[in-house]
Enzyme design. Structure first.
Site, PDB file in Angstrom:
ATOM      1  N   TYR A 153      85.015  55.914  59.767  1.00 35.24           N
ATOM      2  CA  TYR A 153      85.074  55.793  58.304  1.00 35.24           C
ATOM      3  C   TYR A 153      83.812  55.083  57.831  1.00 35.24           C
ATOM      4  O   TYR A 153      83.232  54.277  58.571  1.00 35.24           O
ATOM      5  CB  TYR A 153      86.336  55.032  57.880  1.00 35.24           C
ATOM      6  CG  TYR A 153      86.479  54.855  56.376  1.00 35.24           C
ATOM      7  CD1 TYR A 153      86.485  55.961  55.536  1.00 35.24           C
ATOM      8  CD2 TYR A 153      86.589  53.590  55.813  1.00 35.24           C
ATOM      9  CE1 TYR A 153      86.606  55.812  54.164  1.00 35.24           C
ATOM     10  CE2 TYR A 153      86.715  53.429  54.434  1.00 35.24           C
ATOM     11  CZ  TYR A 153      86.720  54.543  53.615  1.00 35.24           C
ATOM     12  OH  TYR A 153      86.820  54.398  52.259  1.00 35.24           O
ATOM     13  N   TYR A 163      89.736  47.078  53.394  1.00 32.18           N
ATOM     14  CA  TYR A 163      89.690  47.613  54.755  1.00 32.18           C
ATOM     15  C   TYR A 163      89.512  46.505  55.777  1.00 32.18           C
ATOM     16  O   TYR A 163      89.706  46.711  56.968  1.00 32.18           O
ATOM     17  CB  TYR A 163      88.560  48.638  54.845  1.00 32.18           C
ATOM     18  CG  TYR A 163      88.730  49.695  55.904  1.00 32.18           C
ATOM     19  CD1 TYR A 163      89.917  50.412  56.045  1.00 32.18           C
ATOM     20  CD2 TYR A 163      87.683  50.015  56.761  1.00 32.18           C
ATOM     21  CE1 TYR A 163      90.051  51.395  57.013  1.00 32.18           C
ATOM     22  CE2 TYR A 163      87.811  50.997  57.726  1.00 32.18           C
ATOM     23  CZ  TYR A 163      89.002  51.682  57.844  1.00 32.18           C
ATOM     24  OH  TYR A 163      89.126  52.667  58.805  1.00 32.18           O
ATOM     25  N   LYS A 200      94.867  61.323  52.711  1.00 32.45           N
ATOM     26  CA  LYS A 200      96.254  60.898  52.475  1.00 32.45           C
ATOM     27  C   LYS A 200      97.093  61.141  53.725  1.00 32.45           C
ATOM     28  O   LYS A 200      97.689  62.196  53.912  1.00 32.45           O
ATOM     29  CB  LYS A 200      96.825  61.619  51.267  1.00 32.45           C
ATOM     30  CG  LYS A 200      96.156  61.199  49.963  1.00 32.45           C
ATOM     31  CD  LYS A 200      96.766  61.853  48.740  1.00 32.45           C
ATOM     32  CE  LYS A 200      96.111  61.348  47.460  1.00 32.45           C
ATOM     33  NZ  LYS A 200      96.694  61.960  46.239  1.00 32.45           N
TER      34      LYS A 200
END
Length: 280
Positions: A153, A163, A200
């Protein structure tokens, strides 16, 4: 879609896929795409994940054996590789889609990290890549010319406050991929990370503020956020022989987010949102 008509890109190839949980998870969609493209593979996840997930359903759909494995336990990894060797002989690809932070789950701010949990975050989310490659190599199950992909990511390069320590874990993950990529290159084995946009999934929904992160990325990316199925298609190309010279790379699969500045829609929205603040 991951189960649409394929191109035979992985025909005859065998692999090992870590991290599938349910049909929303990226690893699940990658498994379906690999099956569509003609691959055979085994599935693995932690025993606790197997209890709460739906991996038996994926096993039935793909014909893949499921091998439980706690990737923080070296004995279990060694046993896993022995099982995979017995099942397939050697493999041509491996997917690392493993990540978890106790600090994020328990909403510990970055400034107040529990360091024991931080070690767990790094071990599960990053060091595990080193371990599974090491033990796969020692078990001699990696075919020359194979491909290893780990999901990352952009938090490895940019700070997303919610995060937390996963920013650090992804940075370490990408470093391990580069290090091992250099060491396996003489056998033509590629090691890359794919930096996927916010997606998602069940894992993503556990991050506080995820909906805001998703919307921000979707608005900023010229092509919008890619889906889990689109990520699966991309990973298939990295497992295939079409990318034989791609290694040690962090490859952004984010609709152009990484190089976007800002678009007119967001500029206009921000102007409206902060209108009048300079006059206060």
């Amino acid at each position: 879609m991951a189960d649409q008509q394929g191109y035979g890109l992985l025909k005859g190839k065998k692999g090992l896929i870590f991290g599938a949980l349910d049909d929303r998870s990226i690893a699940w969609r990658i498994a379906l795409a690999c099956k569509r493209e003609g691959a055979e593979f085994s599935l693995s996840n932690a025993p606790v994940a197997l209890r709460f997930g739906d991996l038996d359903e994926l096993s039935e759909k793909t014909g893949a054996e499921v091998f439980p494995c706690d990737v923080t336990n070296e004995d279990e990894i060694e046993e896993l590789m022995a099982n995979v060797k017995a099942e397939h002989g050697k493999i041509d690809f491996m997917l690392h889609a493993i990540g978890m932070s106790p600090n994020v789950r328990k909403k510990k701010g970055y400034e107040e990290l529990n360091y024991q949990w931080l070690q767990q975050t790094l071990d599960i989310s990053a060091v595990s890549l080193h371990k599974v490659i090491r033990y796969a190599d020692e078990a001699d199950i990696l075919n020359d010319g194979g491909s290893i992909v780990a999901l990352s990511y952009i938090g490895a390069q940019r700070i997303f406050s919610k995060y937390s320590d996963m920013n650090d874990a992804k940075a370490l993950l990408e470093s391990i991929a580069r290090n091992y990529g250099s060491r396996l290159a003489d056998r033509g084995i590629r090691v890359n990370t794919v930096s996927q946009a916010p997606t998602k999934t069940s894992a993503g929904s556990g991050i506080k503020g995820f909906d805001g992160m998703y919307t921000f990325a979707d608005k900023m990316a010229p092509l919008g956020n890619p889906t889990a199925d689109e990520c699966a298609d991309y990973c298939v190309t990295l497992f295939s022989d079409l990318t034989r010279k791609v290694t040690m790379q962090n490859l952004y699969h984010d609709g152009g987010f990484v190089t976007a500045g800002i678009n007119e829609e967001m500029i206009n929205g921000l102007q409206k949102l902060y209108a009048g603040e300079d006059d206060e």
